[in-house]
Scaffold this motif. Structure first.
Motif, PDB file in Angstrom:
ATOM      1  N   GLU A 174     -14.431   5.404  -1.737  1.00 26.12           N
ATOM      2  CA  GLU A 174     -15.784   5.032  -2.522  1.00 26.12           C
ATOM      3  C   GLU A 174     -15.757   6.076  -4.008  1.00 26.12           C
ATOM      4  OE1 GLU A 174     -17.427   8.258  -0.114  1.00 26.12           O
ATOM      5  OE2 GLU A 174     -16.219   6.556   0.210  1.00 26.12           O
ATOM      6  N   GLU A 175     -15.059   7.071  -3.843  1.00 22.88           N
ATOM      7  CA  GLU A 175     -14.884   7.785  -5.003  1.00 22.88           C
ATOM      8  C   GLU A 175     -13.524   7.430  -6.029  1.00 22.88           C
ATOM      9  OE1 GLU A 175     -15.346  11.906  -4.049  1.00 22.88           O
ATOM     10  OE2 GLU A 175     -17.170  11.316  -2.664  1.00 22.88           O
ATOM     11  N   VAL A 176     -12.801   6.653  -5.451  1.00 20.18           N
ATOM     12  CA  VAL A 176     -11.755   6.580  -6.141  1.00 20.18           C
ATOM     13  C   VAL A 176     -11.997   5.100  -7.211  1.00 20.18           C
ATOM     14  CG1 VAL A 176      -9.199   5.535  -5.979  1.00 20.18           C
ATOM     15  CG2 VAL A 176     -10.076   7.292  -4.210  1.00 20.18           C
ATOM     16  N   ARG A 177     -11.215   5.311  -8.137  1.00 24.36           N
ATOM     17  CA  ARG A 177     -11.429   4.109  -9.398  1.00 24.36           C
ATOM     18  C   ARG A 177     -11.370   2.762  -8.785  1.00 24.36           C
ATOM     19  NH1 ARG A 177      -7.768   4.756 -14.548  1.00 24.36           N
ATOM     20  NH2 ARG A 177      -8.913   6.652 -14.630  1.00 24.36           N
ATOM     21  N   PRO A 178     -12.233   1.964  -8.868  1.00 23.61           N
ATOM     22  CA  PRO A 178     -12.150   0.681  -8.217  1.00 23.61           C
ATOM     23  C   PRO A 178     -11.048  -0.171  -8.684  1.00 23.61           C
ATOM     24  CG  PRO A 178     -14.331   1.221  -9.450  1.00 23.61           C
ATOM     25  CD  PRO A 178     -13.478   2.149  -9.683  1.00 23.61           C
ATOM     26  N   GLY A 179     -10.717  -1.110  -8.003  1.00 22.59           N
ATOM     27  CA  GLY A 179      -9.361  -1.924  -8.095  1.00 22.59           C
ATOM     28  C   GLY A 179      -8.365  -1.666  -7.066  1.00 22.59           C
ATOM     29  N   LEU A 180      -7.209  -1.794  -7.486  1.00 27.22           N
ATOM     30  CA  LEU A 180      -5.947  -1.554  -6.615  1.00 27.22           C
ATOM     31  C   LEU A 180      -5.900  -0.232  -6.064  1.00 27.22           C
ATOM     32  CD1 LEU A 180      -3.512  -2.818  -5.111  1.00 27.22           C
ATOM     33  CD2 LEU A 180      -2.415  -1.943  -7.184  1.00 27.22           C
ATOM     34  N   LYS A 181      -6.370   0.823  -6.562  1.00 24.07           N
ATOM     35  CA  LYS A 181      -6.474   2.230  -6.220  1.00 24.07           C
ATOM     36  C   LYS A 181      -7.190   2.393  -5.020  1.00 24.07           C
ATOM     37  CE  LYS A 181      -5.095   4.816 -10.628  1.00 24.07           C
ATOM     38  NZ  LYS A 181      -5.679   5.714 -11.269  1.00 24.07           N
ATOM     39  N   ARG A 182      -8.585   1.761  -5.129  1.00 26.85           N
ATOM     40  CA  ARG A 182      -9.524   1.893  -4.048  1.00 26.85           C
ATOM     41  C   ARG A 182      -9.213   1.087  -2.812  1.00 26.85           C
ATOM     42  NH1 ARG A 182     -15.808   1.035  -5.800  1.00 26.85           N
ATOM     43  NH2 ARG A 182     -15.197   3.280  -6.779  1.00 26.85           N
ATOM     44  N   LYS A 183      -8.511   0.132  -3.010  1.00 21.34           N
ATOM     45  CA  LYS A 183      -8.120  -0.659  -2.027  1.00 21.34           C
ATOM     46  C   LYS A 183      -6.855   0.128  -1.129  1.00 21.34           C
ATOM     47  CE  LYS A 183      -8.942  -5.303  -3.764  1.00 21.34           C
ATOM     48  NZ  LYS A 183      -8.480  -6.545  -4.303  1.00 21.34           N
ATOM     49  N   LEU A 184      -6.080   0.718  -1.655  1.00 18.59           N
ATOM     50  CA  LEU A 184      -4.857   1.394  -1.170  1.00 18.59           C
ATOM     51  C   LEU A 184      -5.421   2.831  -0.456  1.00 18.59           C
ATOM     52  CD1 LEU A 184      -2.103   1.153  -4.009  1.00 18.59           C
ATOM     53  CD2 LEU A 184      -2.105  -0.071  -1.646  1.00 18.59           C
ATOM     54  N   ALA A 185      -6.570   3.444  -1.304  1.00 15.43           N
ATOM     55  CA  ALA A 185      -7.122   4.540  -0.667  1.00 15.43           C
ATOM     56  C   ALA A 185      -7.658   4.051   0.814  1.00 15.43           C
ATOM     57  CB  ALA A 185      -8.100   5.139  -1.781  1.00 15.43           C
ATOM     58  N   GLY A 186      -8.388   3.021   0.872  1.00 20.37           N
ATOM     59  CA  GLY A 186      -9.183   2.595   1.982  1.00 20.37           C
ATOM     60  C   GLY A 186      -8.201   2.485   3.063  1.00 20.37           C
ATOM     61  N   TYR A 187      -7.073   1.715   2.542  1.00 22.69           N
ATOM     62  CA  TYR A 187      -6.023   1.322   3.625  1.00 22.69           C
ATOM     63  C   TYR A 187      -5.227   2.657   4.077  1.00 22.69           C
ATOM     64  CZ  TYR A 187      -1.572  -0.054   5.826  1.00 22.69           C
ATOM     65  OH  TYR A 187      -0.515  -0.270   6.832  1.00 22.69           O
ATOM     66  N   PHE A 188      -4.714   3.436   3.443  1.00 26.35           N
ATOM     67  CA  PHE A 188      -4.103   4.862   3.778  1.00 26.35           C
ATOM     68  C   PHE A 188      -5.023   5.842   4.413  1.00 26.35           C
ATOM     69  CE2 PHE A 188      -0.719   2.967   0.621  1.00 26.35           C
ATOM     70  CZ  PHE A 188      -0.061   2.973   1.478  1.00 26.35           C
ATOM     71  N   GLY A 189      -6.255   5.917   3.722  1.00 24.42           N
ATOM     72  CA  GLY A 189      -6.980   6.744   4.241  1.00 24.42           C
ATOM     73  C   GLY A 189      -7.445   6.985   5.590  1.00 24.42           C
ATOM     74  N   SER A 190      -7.482   5.627   6.316  1.00 25.70           N
ATOM     75  CA  SER A 190      -7.719   5.534   7.631  1.00 25.70           C
ATOM     76  C   SER A 190      -6.352   5.742   8.616  1.00 25.70           C
ATOM     77  CB  SER A 190      -8.364   4.102   7.881  1.00 25.70           C
ATOM     78  OG  SER A 190      -7.459   3.399   7.719  1.00 25.70           O
ATOM     79  N   ARG A 191      -5.435   6.188   8.214  1.00 27.49           N
ATOM     80  CA  ARG A 191      -4.056   6.131   9.022  1.00 27.49           C
ATOM     81  C   ARG A 191      -3.596   7.641   8.852  1.00 27.49           C
ATOM     82  NH1 ARG A 191      -5.347   1.252   7.521  1.00 27.49           N
ATOM     83  NH2 ARG A 191      -4.610  -0.496   8.889  1.00 27.49           N
ATOM     84  N   ARG A 192      -2.898   8.179  10.015  1.00 30.36           N
ATOM     85  CA  ARG A 192      -2.341   9.266   9.778  1.00 30.36           C
ATOM     86  C   ARG A 192      -1.029   9.329   9.521  1.00 30.36           C
ATOM     87  NH1 ARG A 192      -4.432  12.612  15.422  1.00 30.36           N
ATOM     88  NH2 ARG A 192      -6.686  12.708  14.697  1.00 30.36           N
ATOM     89  N   TRP A 193       0.004   8.422  10.043  1.00 27.90           N
ATOM     90  CA  TRP A 193       1.100   8.245   9.765  1.00 27.90           C
ATOM     91  C   TRP A 193       1.699   8.284   8.183  1.00 27.90           C
ATOM     92  CZ3 TRP A 193       3.343   4.696   6.898  1.00 27.90           C
ATOM     93  CH2 TRP A 193       2.839   3.314   6.595  1.00 27.90           C
ATOM     94  N   PRO A 194       0.930   7.854   7.301  1.00 24.98           N
ATOM     95  CA  PRO A 194       1.601   8.135   5.905  1.00 24.98           C
ATOM     96  C   PRO A 194       1.704   9.740   5.369  1.00 24.98           C
ATOM     97  CG  PRO A 194      -0.216   6.386   6.081  1.00 24.98           C
ATOM     98  CD  PRO A 194      -0.231   7.092   7.205  1.00 24.98           C
ATOM     99  N   PHE A 195       0.857  10.518   6.101  1.00 26.43           N
ATOM    100  CA  PHE A 195       0.925  11.822   5.597  1.00 26.43           C
ATOM    101  C   PHE A 195       1.617  12.804   6.504  1.00 26.43           C
ATOM    102  CE2 PHE A 195      -2.842   9.573   4.346  1.00 26.43           C
ATOM    103  CZ  PHE A 195      -2.924   9.699   3.032  1.00 26.43           C
ATOM    104  N   GLN A 196       2.214  12.045   7.844  1.00 29.17           N
ATOM    105  CA  GLN A 196       2.975  12.941   8.555  1.00 29.17           C
ATOM    106  C   GLN A 196       4.451  12.367   8.691  1.00 29.17           C
ATOM    107  OE1 GLN A 196       0.713  12.130  12.294  1.00 29.17           O
ATOM    108  NE2 GLN A 196      -0.513  13.594  11.988  1.00 29.17           N
ATOM    109  N   ASN A 197       4.773  11.311   8.215  1.00 30.07           N
ATOM    110  CA  ASN A 197       6.142  11.057   8.380  1.00 30.07           C
ATOM    111  C   ASN A 197       6.942  11.661   7.071  1.00 30.07           C
ATOM    112  OD1 ASN A 197       8.151   8.691   7.110  1.00 30.07           O
ATOM    113  ND2 ASN A 197       8.083   8.527   9.118  1.00 30.07           N
ATOM    114  N   PRO A 198       7.884  12.434   7.282  1.00 32.21           N
ATOM    115  CA  PRO A 198       8.649  13.021   6.266  1.00 32.21           C
ATOM    116  C   PRO A 198       9.120  11.956   5.157  1.00 32.21           C
ATOM    117  CG  PRO A 198       9.544  13.801   8.417  1.00 32.21           C
ATOM    118  CD  PRO A 198       8.648  12.649   8.497  1.00 32.21           C
TER     119      PRO A 198
END
Length: 299
Positions: free
Chosen positions: A254-278
């Motif tokens: 909700e603090e990310v700029r509205p639009g595509l950025k916010r949608k991507l933040a919502g998707y990746f923010g709820s998952r661990r693998w995008p930040f653990q996979n090398p």
């Protein structure tokens, strides 16, 4: 009850209305209203960023105690980062070239009920004695100074042996920086020769004579060499710090700029693998990375 306990880190309108009004008063003289909103948000968000820096240091340098620490913020802007540290018990000082920022910073500190030593000056000549500080913050400032090597040597001088430097710079050739310049939201600006950058911003885009104040943005390998030459050892891998920042940033879509950025933040923010996979960590770093450093002053 302390200010920290009763004020949101992101919505500070209840505690600093005079500061926010002073900031908004600058809109009329700004070169572009949309760009002004970006500029204004950078200052408003300083307060939340200060708590982020505190929490990051606690995570990666657990021996660092914020309470009672002497903290210097170079290019402190409107003092939001220092106010956050002061509310955690640090003794804070800041230096800033822009007199309007110093005025707003003093007003802001007054509204938060904390004391911050704010002085006018430049990074190349810090008005403090040797070994005065436990932590120096240099957040998106190095690309603005006249002499980078002298700035880092001055930081080393005012740090106590073993003291910490928290430094952030834009990453000039990340994919995102090419698409959206980190300072002025102008696509492709970082690829232009410096003289063309100045002409494009000041003349063609109407920024105004003498308003472009960004030097050549250093790459990460260059920064590593500069830190070593100035007598610093890197304490935490820069990629780890960047991925940690990114994950923290998109944890609140909700603090990310509205639009595509916010949608991507919502998707990746709820998952661990995008930040653990090398491979994903490399992708984040190359695509939209900034240069984050925590370095320790060598004895």
């Amino acid at each position: 009850m302390t200010t920290q306990a009763r004020v949101s880190r992101t919505d500070t309108s209840a505690v600093e209305p005079r500061y926010l009004a002073a900031l908004e008063a600058e809109r009329a003289g700004w070169w572009n209203s949309e760009n002004f909103d970006t500029w204004k948000n950078l200052y408003v968000s300083e307060y939340a960023r200060g708590f982020y820096v505190v929490d990051t240091l606690q995570k990666y340098v657990p021996g660092f105690a914020t309470a009672g620490a002497r903290v210097l913020d170079i290019g402190c802007g409107d003092a939001g980062v220092l106010i956050a540290f002061a509310e955690r018990g640090a003794r804070c000082a800041g230096i800033e070239l822009d007199e309007k920022s110093l005025e707003r910073g003093r007003l802001r500190a007054e509204e938060h009920g904390v004391e911050v030593d704010l002085r006018s000056g430049v990074a190349e000549a810090l008005p403090w004695e040797d070994a005065s500080f436990d932590l120096v913050i240099l957040d998106n400032v190095l690309e603005h100074v006249t002499d980078r090597e002298k700035t880092l040597l001055e930081i080393r001088r005012v740090l106590k042996p073993g003291g910490l430097l928290y430094m952030v710079t834009p990453k000039p050739f990340s994919a995102y920086s090419l698409w959206n310049d980190p300072h002025y939201d102008l696509a492709g600006l970082v690829l232009m020769p410096r003289r063309m950058q100045i002409w494009y911003f000041e003349k063609l885009r109407g920024g105004g004579e003498g308003t472009y104040d960004v030097g050549v943005i250093p790459t990460r390998p260059t920064l590593k060499r500069m830190l070593r030459a100035a007598g610093f050892s890197i304490a935490v891998p820069p990629r780890e710090l960047w991925v940690h920042y990114l994950r923290n940033r998109i944890a609140r879509p909700e603090e990310v700029r509205p639009g595509l950025k916010r949608k991507l933040a919502g998707y990746f923010g709820s998952r661990r693998w995008p930040f653990q996979n090398p491979a994903m960590r490399l992708m984040w770093d190359v695509a939209i990375g900034s240069n984050f450093f925590i370095a320790r002053r060598d004895p």
